[in-house]
Design an enzyme around this catalytic site. Sequence first.
Site, short mmCIF file in Angstrom:
data_model
loop_
_atom_site.label_atom_id
_atom_site.label_comp_id
_atom_site.label_asym_id
_atom_site.label_seq_id
_atom_site.Cartn_x
_atom_site.Cartn_y
_atom_site.Cartn_z
CB CYS A 300 39.74 38.98 29.36
SG CYS A 300 39.50 40.75 29.41
CG ASP A 424 39.06 34.88 35.58
OD1 ASP A 424 39.32 35.52 34.53
OD2 ASP A 424 39.21 35.34 36.72
CG HIS A 426 41.32 37.90 33.47
ND1 HIS A 426 39.96 37.76 33.69
CD2 HIS A 426 41.47 39.08 32.83
CE1 HIS A 426 39.32 38.82 33.20
NE2 HIS A 426 40.21 39.63 32.67
#
Lengths: 467, 453
Positions: A300, A424, A426
């Site tokens: 990440c 994000d 992820h």
Amino acid sequence: MVVADAGTIIFRVRGGLELTCQLDNADGSHVQQALSRAFKSLSSRVRSESLVFSVSNSSVFIWPNKAVHIIPEEVTEDTPCRDIQQHIQVDENESSKRSSKKKDKKSPTTSVINIDLMMEVTGPAPLAAASLSRVNRKHHFVRMTLPVDCAALVQKDDSIGAVSGRLVGALCDQLTDMEKVVLQHSKGTSLLVPQPFHFLLPEPAGLVTVVYPAGVPDSQLESVRKDLHRRFELPDDRPYLRRANAFHFPDEPYKDGYLRNPHTALNHPSMEDAKPYLVQGVYSYHHYMQDRMDDNGWGCAYRSLQTICSWFQQQGYVDRDVPTHREIQQALVDVGDKPAAFVGSRQWIGSIEVQAVLDHLLGVTSKILFVSQGSELPSKGRELANHFQTEGTPIMIGGGVLAHTILGVVWSETTGQIKFLILDPHYTGGEDLQIITDKGWCGWKGPEFWDQNAYYNLCMPQRPKTI
Amino acid sequence: MGRSYIVDELVEKYLVNLKTIDASYITGLLIGQFSPQKDFVVLAARTPPKEKEAGGSSSDGGGMVSSLDDIDVQWVSEHAKQVSHMLPGSLAVLGVFLVHPPELSKEAQNSLRRLIFAVDKRLSKGRLWKLTEDDVPERVMLQICSKTRKAICRTFDVQDPKSSAKPADWKYQAGVSASWQVLQCSVDLDVLFPMAETSSSNLDKCTKDGLQRWANQIETSICLINGKRLPDHFDVTAGQKKNSKAAQSKLQAQILIPTKVGLKADQRSTASVQACKGFLTMKGVMHCRAYIHSNKPRACQAVEAIKRDLMNTVSCRTEMLFEDLFMNEGSSDRGAVSGQQPLPQRVFAPVPGTGFCICDYMFPDESLVDVSERFKEMLDCDILEETIDTTQEAALKQSNIVDNSEECTDNITSEMPTEAPENQRSLQTYVGVAVATGVALLATAASLLYLSD
């Protein structure tokens, strides 16, 4: 990206004009004269009745220099140019991709009407007998295709006749600019191809076109940009006219497949007495599983770093491509931060490493902001707001076991209330804007989003002061 | 199911009247238009007799020929090539006919097969355009027994070297070309060929390269018909008044050449520079024409026909100029010609009883009599001089022979050459040239380039 108000259309005419000339020797003034003649001849072709504008994906043809003759007949020179859009057949694949309702509501894209340059070779010309002439002369025969590309921002109600006239003028001006550039960079009989780039500058300059010589890197063209910054009254500490800053036309998909600025599809959260402070410019969304790299569970921070690198590349600060995981790891080994075995591993990195890589690979310095507890983040509202206002770069935030990218805040100076715009890394799916915005992979989060007890480090990249 | 040939009654009349007096067999060409479903034959022309009656004849009158082996295949092919220069767009050599005595009927098919393949090979040479999927690969052979007048019609697929004869339908009809429309335009040319500083073998390549480059542009061009861009499958006869006795429907073509830059990957960052010893420029206005048949003609076919006519007229004129120079140089002491050379002027003549014109090329030192004679020799057509239309193109009135390497302007008057050899452009001379084509083209290109100084 909203270009201008919905009452404008961009007309873009492109084509390749073949320049040929015979150089008897490499003497400077001779080259200049020969080129001058060649450019003059191209100019007269552009102003001739043989010039034809073919509106892409339509059956509309315009002869701008023939008292503006147009086919089909129902289109005349007084027709407002917005009517031209009715004649254009939109490619069905294109229109089905843009299905996101949110996007349409938020930012109506300015339409672009593309025109291909053509030359008519038939015509009621005075009959001239056909002949073959021979000239005996030792010379260097020079040939190059000039990639002409002119764009004009027009009002929807402007007549097509007026727009065509403007475009012809723009073509001639561009030929003049090209001539200057070719001469400036000519070495004997070696000539560089002049390439036009469009830039959308702050008003009143608007859409301008600059011609740069092919093959000469931006780093060698700084003095040219200095002059232009002066001419267009642009600040002298951030790039506007590097090739990477070139205007991205709304109708051209990005070839690399990454989504650009997914946050623009979102509405700001409504908050009393608060203002949005957002990332400036363009970045690409990098996340898990892209580029056939399975970094699910450990990559990440790498992805957030890639997003930041993409920002610096697209704002024109660096030429280099977004680094891969391997290149990032190698950079950390190179600066002595990690042992050699680090390369090829699946080890996490944090804000400090992100700062180190930005410095080593991109020459970008970053400030580190430490927050001892997630619950304290809202108190950093002013600093975050200032960052987005002055630097406007994406922020990488690492803490607990997660890394994210902060793209902006909505913050109230009076109440201290704050919301964070989070990208994000992820996300493991495909580049689907609808899913990414609906499911909150790019979305506004409240202070509860953070682990209230964990400590966080924010890496805040600073813009280099350069043009 | 075989191909259908709709044949004009004038062709029937012509074939019937062919008399095998001097020769026991007669070969000839069948001329007309291809179309997806059927082909139209509108003209037939016997192979011109050779000056020396060698083979296939009984010059003493009497004595039968024992075989068709001595058919001069090269002669027939060369005739086809010359005839193709006389056919405006969409008209082409569709096949070969053979009138033979009964005892040679068994060999006839084989001979015709040989001729068809040889003719196709000769016609494909030097072509600037490529055949597409839409092009009809079949060519027709017609064998006629001189005694019984029985005709057998078959086709061969010239793209298949192993092709066997397939049956075909041969139907006579009146006024096949009567309602044909004509599509025309005048094209302004300005093409430059740099001549590289290398051995002679590359000079030929330079003009060929330059012409191919230009032809590629034409192939990708857009063609408007009567000011409109018509969809490919649009029936061009739509809107044409049926059964009107009015003058032939004339359609105007406009050719627009795209100026695309090409793929980013192919783009150079520098200009291309070539060391050269000189350059050629081809300039002027050429008239192009194509005939549109009346059986559901599609716009894309009409467009292709006019584009091909343009490419053909350019390539055949430059070929003619080079050949002409070669012959002139050979026959006089003037040395290499230089400066500006006129390309032959294209003239048109209606074929009586039909709806189309044939064309020919006239050098400045030629007259309408020469043209008329060539029409007779090549196409066996009797064309009156006064019907020949010379107004479609302009001509340089006098031949220009200028000494120096400076570019010269039009309208320079100079002495006419002392003797223009009489009708030097007969088929005989072409065969002689064709034999040494490669060398000839080099020599002429070389002579065009290098001054005698």
